[in-house]
Design a protein around this motif. Structure first.
Motif, PDB file in Angstrom:
ATOM      1  N   LYS A   8       0.836  -1.204   0.000  1.00  0.00           N
ATOM      2  CA  LYS A   8       0.000   0.000   0.000  1.00  0.00           C
ATOM      3  C   LYS A   8       0.872   1.256   0.000  1.00  0.00           C
ATOM      4  N   ALA A   9       1.931   1.258   0.812  1.00  0.00           N
ATOM      5  CA  ALA A   9       2.819   2.419   0.898  1.00  0.00           C
ATOM      6  C   ALA A   9       3.497   2.702  -0.433  1.00  0.00           C
ATOM      7  N   GLU A  10       3.887   1.644  -1.165  1.00  0.00           N
ATOM      8  CA  GLU A  10       4.571   1.831  -2.442  1.00  0.00           C
ATOM      9  C   GLU A  10       3.710   2.580  -3.443  1.00  0.00           C
ATOM     10  N   GLN A  11       2.417   2.509  -3.285  1.00  0.00           N
ATOM     11  CA  GLN A  11       1.512   3.156  -4.215  1.00  0.00           C
ATOM     12  C   GLN A  11       1.248   4.613  -3.827  1.00  0.00           C
ATOM     13  N   GLN A  12       1.787   5.073  -2.721  1.00  0.00           N
ATOM     14  CA  GLN A  12       1.496   6.411  -2.228  1.00  0.00           C
ATOM     15  C   GLN A  12       2.716   7.321  -2.328  1.00  0.00           C
ATOM     16  N   THR A  13       2.433   8.578  -2.705  1.00  0.00           N
ATOM     17  CA  THR A  13       3.490   9.567  -2.871  1.00  0.00           C
ATOM     18  C   THR A  13       3.358  10.636  -1.793  1.00  0.00           C
ATOM     19  N   ILE A  14       4.494  10.967  -1.181  1.00  0.00           N
ATOM     20  CA  ILE A  14       4.549  12.016  -0.166  1.00  0.00           C
ATOM     21  C   ILE A  14       5.468  13.110  -0.674  1.00  0.00           C
ATOM     22  N   LEU A  15       4.988  14.341  -0.623  1.00  0.00           N
ATOM     23  CA  LEU A  15       5.790  15.504  -0.990  1.00  0.00           C
ATOM     24  C   LEU A  15       6.289  16.166   0.288  1.00  0.00           C
ATOM     25  N   LEU A  16       7.610  16.254   0.429  1.00  0.00           N
ATOM     26  CA  LEU A  16       8.223  16.956   1.556  1.00  0.00           C
ATOM     27  C   LEU A  16       8.575  18.360   1.099  1.00  0.00           C
ATOM     28  N   VAL A  17       8.079  19.369   1.808  1.00  0.00           N
ATOM     29  CA  VAL A  17       8.371  20.761   1.466  1.00  0.00           C
ATOM     30  C   VAL A  17       9.009  21.404   2.696  1.00  0.00           C
ATOM     31  N   ASP A  18      10.341  21.564   2.632  1.00  0.00           N
ATOM     32  CA  ASP A  18      11.081  22.103   3.773  1.00  0.00           C
ATOM     33  C   ASP A  18      12.424  22.601   3.262  1.00  0.00           C
ATOM     34  N   ASP A  19      12.896  23.712   3.795  1.00  0.00           N
ATOM     35  CA  ASP A  19      14.175  24.276   3.354  1.00  0.00           C
ATOM     36  C   ASP A  19      15.366  23.775   4.163  1.00  0.00           C
ATOM     37  N   MET A  63       6.291  25.189   7.980  1.00  0.00           N
ATOM     38  CA  MET A  63       5.577  26.462   8.075  1.00  0.00           C
ATOM     39  C   MET A  63       6.434  27.628   7.584  1.00  0.00           C
ATOM     40  N   MET A  64       7.688  27.700   8.020  1.00  0.00           N
ATOM     41  CA  MET A  64       8.541  28.848   7.726  1.00  0.00           C
ATOM     42  C   MET A  64       9.573  28.477   6.668  1.00  0.00           C
ATOM     43  N   MET A  65       9.411  29.063   5.470  1.00  0.00           N
ATOM     44  CA  MET A  65      10.326  28.779   4.360  1.00  0.00           C
ATOM     45  C   MET A  65      10.536  30.031   3.530  1.00  0.00           C
ATOM     46  N   PRO A  66      11.623  30.038   2.741  1.00  0.00           N
ATOM     47  CA  PRO A  66      11.832  31.175   1.838  1.00  0.00           C
ATOM     48  C   PRO A  66      10.843  31.149   0.673  1.00  0.00           C
ATOM     49  N   LYS A  67      10.659  32.295   0.079  1.00  0.00           N
ATOM     50  CA  LYS A  67       9.850  32.516  -1.123  1.00  0.00           C
ATOM     51  C   LYS A  67       8.349  32.437  -0.888  1.00  0.00           C
ATOM     52  N   ARG A  68       7.884  31.433  -0.151  1.00  0.00           N
ATOM     53  CA  ARG A  68       6.460  31.319   0.150  1.00  0.00           C
ATOM     54  C   ARG A  68       6.325  30.439   1.384  1.00  0.00           C
ATOM     55  N   SER A  69       5.668  30.937   2.409  1.00  0.00           N
ATOM     56  CA  SER A  69       5.531  30.173   3.652  1.00  0.00           C
ATOM     57  C   SER A  69       4.603  28.975   3.456  1.00  0.00           C
ATOM     58  N   GLY A  70       4.679  28.055   4.396  1.00  0.00           N
ATOM     59  CA  GLY A  70       3.776  26.906   4.370  1.00  0.00           C
ATOM     60  C   GLY A  70       2.321  27.323   4.390  1.00  0.00           C
ATOM     61  N   PHE A  71       2.007  28.377   5.131  1.00  0.00           N
ATOM     62  CA  PHE A  71       0.628  28.869   5.165  1.00  0.00           C
ATOM     63  C   PHE A  71       0.176  29.339   3.787  1.00  0.00           C
ATOM     64  N   LEU A  72       1.035  30.103   3.106  1.00  0.00           N
ATOM     65  CA  LEU A  72       0.669  30.597   1.770  1.00  0.00           C
ATOM     66  C   LEU A  72       0.549  29.460   0.759  1.00  0.00           C
ATOM     67  N   VAL A  73       1.412  28.457   0.879  1.00  0.00           N
ATOM     68  CA  VAL A  73       1.311  27.278   0.013  1.00  0.00           C
ATOM     69  C   VAL A  73      -0.024  26.580   0.249  1.00  0.00           C
ATOM     70  N   LEU A  74      -0.356  26.363   1.503  1.00  0.00           N
ATOM     71  CA  LEU A  74      -1.589  25.665   1.842  1.00  0.00           C
ATOM     72  C   LEU A  74      -2.820  26.452   1.397  1.00  0.00           C
ATOM     73  N   GLU A  75      -2.812  27.758   1.624  1.00  0.00           N
ATOM     74  CA  GLU A  75      -3.940  28.579   1.173  1.00  0.00           C
ATOM     75  C   GLU A  75      -4.134  28.460  -0.338  1.00  0.00           C
ATOM     76  N   LYS A  76      -3.040  28.535  -1.086  1.00  0.00           N
ATOM     77  CA  LYS A  76      -3.105  28.444  -2.548  1.00  0.00           C
ATOM     78  C   LYS A  76      -3.604  27.072  -2.989  1.00  0.00           C
ATOM     79  N   LEU A  77      -3.107  26.009  -2.364  1.00  0.00           N
ATOM     80  CA  LEU A  77      -3.561  24.661  -2.717  1.00  0.00           C
ATOM     81  C   LEU A  77      -5.049  24.484  -2.448  1.00  0.00           C
ATOM     82  N   ARG A  78      -5.513  25.018  -1.343  1.00  0.00           N
ATOM     83  CA  ARG A  78      -6.936  24.904  -1.006  1.00  0.00           C
ATOM     84  C   ARG A  78      -7.800  25.630  -2.045  1.00  0.00           C
ATOM     85  N   GLN A  79      -7.265  26.702  -2.650  1.00  0.00           N
ATOM     86  CA  GLN A  79      -8.003  27.460  -3.657  1.00  0.00           C
ATOM     87  C   GLN A  79      -7.971  26.796  -5.029  1.00  0.00           C
ATOM     88  N   THR A  80      -6.843  26.160  -5.381  1.00  0.00           N
ATOM     89  CA  THR A  80      -6.657  25.705  -6.760  1.00  0.00           C
ATOM     90  C   THR A  80      -6.933  24.234  -7.002  1.00  0.00           C
TER      91      THR A  80
END
Length: 129
Positions: A8-19, A63-80
């Motif tokens: 089951k795990a092999e079929q799942q993709t995880i995106l890590l977003v961290d600086d 949460m805290m990253m350069p260029k776009r914070s985790g909050f801004l990423v999450l807000e954008k994903l929720r919209q798009t």
């Protein structure tokens, strides 16, 4: 881990977003060891682009990253995105208002750094059940 869990795990993709390279590599090693396919983004803009392009099953988002914070990423994903995406937010921030805002945005879990990899793996398994 049972053979069924590994398959089951092999079929799942995880995106890590961290600086933080050290944290990312530790998380990647732990999650790949559990059989997950892992993608890595080093800042918020790259994370947003990969999330939209690769449609991961879960995002582990700092949460805290350069260029776009985790909050801004999450807000954008929720919209798009048409389908809600599962998100675990990780942060070194101790503030409760940040946790409250993350929960308002619908994160599936909120983990404060530093954390044990067992805590992350447990959260990932629970969210992806």
């Amino acid at each position: 881990m049972s053979e069924k869990e590994a398959k089951k795990a092999e079929q799942q993709t995880i995106l890590l977003v961290d600086d933080d390279t050290e944290i990312v590599e530790t998380m990647r090693f732990a999650l790949e060891g559990q059989g997950y396919r892992v993608l890595v983004a080093r800042d918020g803009n790259q994370g947003l682009a990969l999330a939209e392009r690769d449609d991961p099953d879960l995002i582990v988002l700092d949460m805290m990253m350069p260029k776009r914070s985790g909050f801004l990423v999450l807000e954008k994903l929720r919209q798009t995105l048409k389908v809600p995406i599962k998100v675990i937010m990780v942060t070194g921030n101790e503030g409760n208002r940040h946790k409250a805002y993350a929960e308002m945005l619908g994160v599936d879990d909120y983990i404060r750094k530093p954390f044990a990899m067992d805590r992350l793996i447990g959260a990932v398994k629970k969210v992806l059940e």
